[in-house]
Design an enzyme around this catalytic site. Structure first.
Site, PDB file in Angstrom:
ATOM      1  N   ASN A 150      -9.306   1.675   9.657  1.00  0.00           N
ATOM      2  CA  ASN A 150      -8.467   1.425  10.819  1.00  0.00           C
ATOM      3  C   ASN A 150      -8.988   2.169  12.039  1.00  0.00           C
ATOM      4  O   ASN A 150      -9.538   1.594  12.970  1.00  0.00           O
ATOM      5  CB  ASN A 150      -7.010   1.806  10.522  1.00  0.00           C
ATOM      6  CG  ASN A 150      -6.035   1.336  11.572  1.00  0.00           C
ATOM      7  OD1 ASN A 150      -4.847   1.214  11.323  1.00  0.00           O
ATOM      8  ND2 ASN A 150      -6.485   1.027  12.788  1.00  0.00           N
ATOM      9  N   THR A 151      -8.877   3.501  12.001  1.00  0.00           N
ATOM     10  CA  THR A 151      -9.214   4.288  13.180  1.00  0.00           C
ATOM     11  C   THR A 151     -10.652   4.055  13.639  1.00  0.00           C
ATOM     12  O   THR A 151     -10.921   4.013  14.846  1.00  0.00           O
ATOM     13  CB  THR A 151      -9.006   5.787  12.878  1.00  0.00           C
ATOM     14  OG1 THR A 151      -7.712   5.962  12.307  1.00  0.00           O
ATOM     15  CG2 THR A 151      -9.106   6.627  14.145  1.00  0.00           C
ATOM     16  N   LYS A 183       0.882  -1.169   0.000  1.00  0.00           N
ATOM     17  CA  LYS A 183       0.000   0.000   0.000  1.00  0.00           C
ATOM     18  C   LYS A 183       0.918   1.217   0.000  1.00  0.00           C
ATOM     19  O   LYS A 183       1.587   1.504   0.999  1.00  0.00           O
ATOM     20  CB  LYS A 183      -0.901   0.001   1.241  1.00  0.00           C
ATOM     21  CG  LYS A 183      -1.796   1.234   1.314  1.00  0.00           C
ATOM     22  CD  LYS A 183      -2.506   1.362   2.650  1.00  0.00           C
ATOM     23  CE  LYS A 183      -2.933   2.790   2.866  1.00  0.00           C
ATOM     24  NZ  LYS A 183      -3.433   3.025   4.231  1.00  0.00           N
TER      25      LYS A 183
END
EC number: 2.8.1.10
Lengths: 258, 65
Positions: free
Chosen positions: A207-208, A97
């Site tokens: 993610n967060t 990524k």
């Protein structure tokens, strides 16, 4: 139709980041609840005494989910390319990524550096997942240098604002109907993820939104269902929006009571 | 010889990158290395000669988004 990512069909359109969880146990629980198609990972300096990296590697091995290493925190082409090479060796995958960050307040990509780094890495055999914007011209350039996947942002990393530019994301989808597209960054709640899939995106990277939820494992499960709902909705061919009301209950045969 | 490893100065006797990794206690660890900003793959560590003041980066798997 389910698209493959460099020849690999993911088991789920959910890509889950592994950072910012309160503890390794909570990360483990969240991954198990999310059942993601891949997890993203990174590299950081290792201390010979602590061997923190080894413990994390063991956890990733235990989870058995394919990994997508990132070049997070890289601001130059050289940094990103060197980090990608180190990640390929450590994680044993040529997937990367690719992040080349261009601005600190928004963490938006330096798209010029991104295209250059992507060219170098694809020439060297990497399978690049570029973190980009919804810009069509940048997308064309990334595809021209060999990228076969695009990862436009929904909103700034960690902002939780969802899909800031639905028009732009829809245009990107329409412009590149055969390219696997992933909304990366900015998703805050499961409805944002469902919306991305409903727009025809092939996956979302989160993610967060999971790691910083009060109950990460519960939120992970919510995202698991949200991406499935979005995917099914897309396959079901959603109705077209209308500006004016159209009665859903048939008018014919209605009793005349006025 | 003084070598800078992950921004910390070390006084070491190792003459190659492979020897440095062993001397600092990284033996067997899942790590990747760079010297002076350039990636050094595992097969090249034994033939990568250190010079005084070389900047070494040693990284390992870590959580990421």
């Amino acid at each position: 139709m389910t698209k493959s990512f460099y020849g690999t069909v993911l088991s789920s359109p959910l890509m889950l980041g592994t950072a910012q969880y309160p503890s390794p146990d909570i990360l483990r629980d969240a991954v198990k609840a999310a059942q993601p198609g891949v997890v993203t990972v990174s590299l950081r300096r290792e201390s010979a005494g602590e061997r923190a990296g080894q413990a994390f590697w063991d956890l990733i091995q235990e989870l058995g989910v394919p990994v997508l290493p990132n070049t997070a925190g890289c601001h130059t082409v050289k940094e990103a390319v060197t980090t990608a090479h180190m990640a390929r060796e450590v994680f044993g995958t040529d997937w990367v990524k690719l992040e080349v960050i261009g601005e600190l307040d928004t963490l938006q990509p330096d798209v010029f550096g991104l295209v250059e780094a992507a060219r170098i890495l694809t020439d060297d055999g990497f399978k690049v997942f570029p973190y980009t914007t919804e810009d069509l011209v940048v997308a064309e350039r990334l595809l021209a240098v060999g990228c076969e996947v695009l990862m436009p942002w929904g909103a700034p990393i960690g902002s939780g604002k969802g899909l800031n530019n639905v028009f732009g994301l829809r245009a990107l989808r329409a412009h590149f109907p055969d390219v696997p597209l992933v909304v990366d960054a900015g998703i805050g709640v499961p409805s944002h993820a469902a919306q991305a899939l409903e727009l025809g995106y092939d996956a979302v990277l989160i993610n967060t939104a999971v790691a910083k939820a009060g109950e990460p494992a519960v939120m992970a499960e919510a995202f698991r269902f949200a991406v499935q709902a979005g995917l099914l909705a897309r396959q079901a061919d959603p109705m077209e929006e209308r500006d004016m009301a159209v009665p859903s209950t048939p008018v014919v045969g209605k009793a005349m009571l006025a | 010889m003084q070598i800078v490893v992950n921004d910390e100065v070390h006084e070491v006797s190792a003459r190659t990158l492979a020897a440095l990794i062993d001397e600092l206690g990284y033996g067997g660890a899942r790590i990747a290395t760079a010297m002076d900003g350039s990636f050094v793959p595992v097969p090249y560590r034994a033939r990568t000669v250190l010079r005084d003041g070389a900047r070494i980066e040693i990284v390992a798997p870590m959580q990421g988004g």
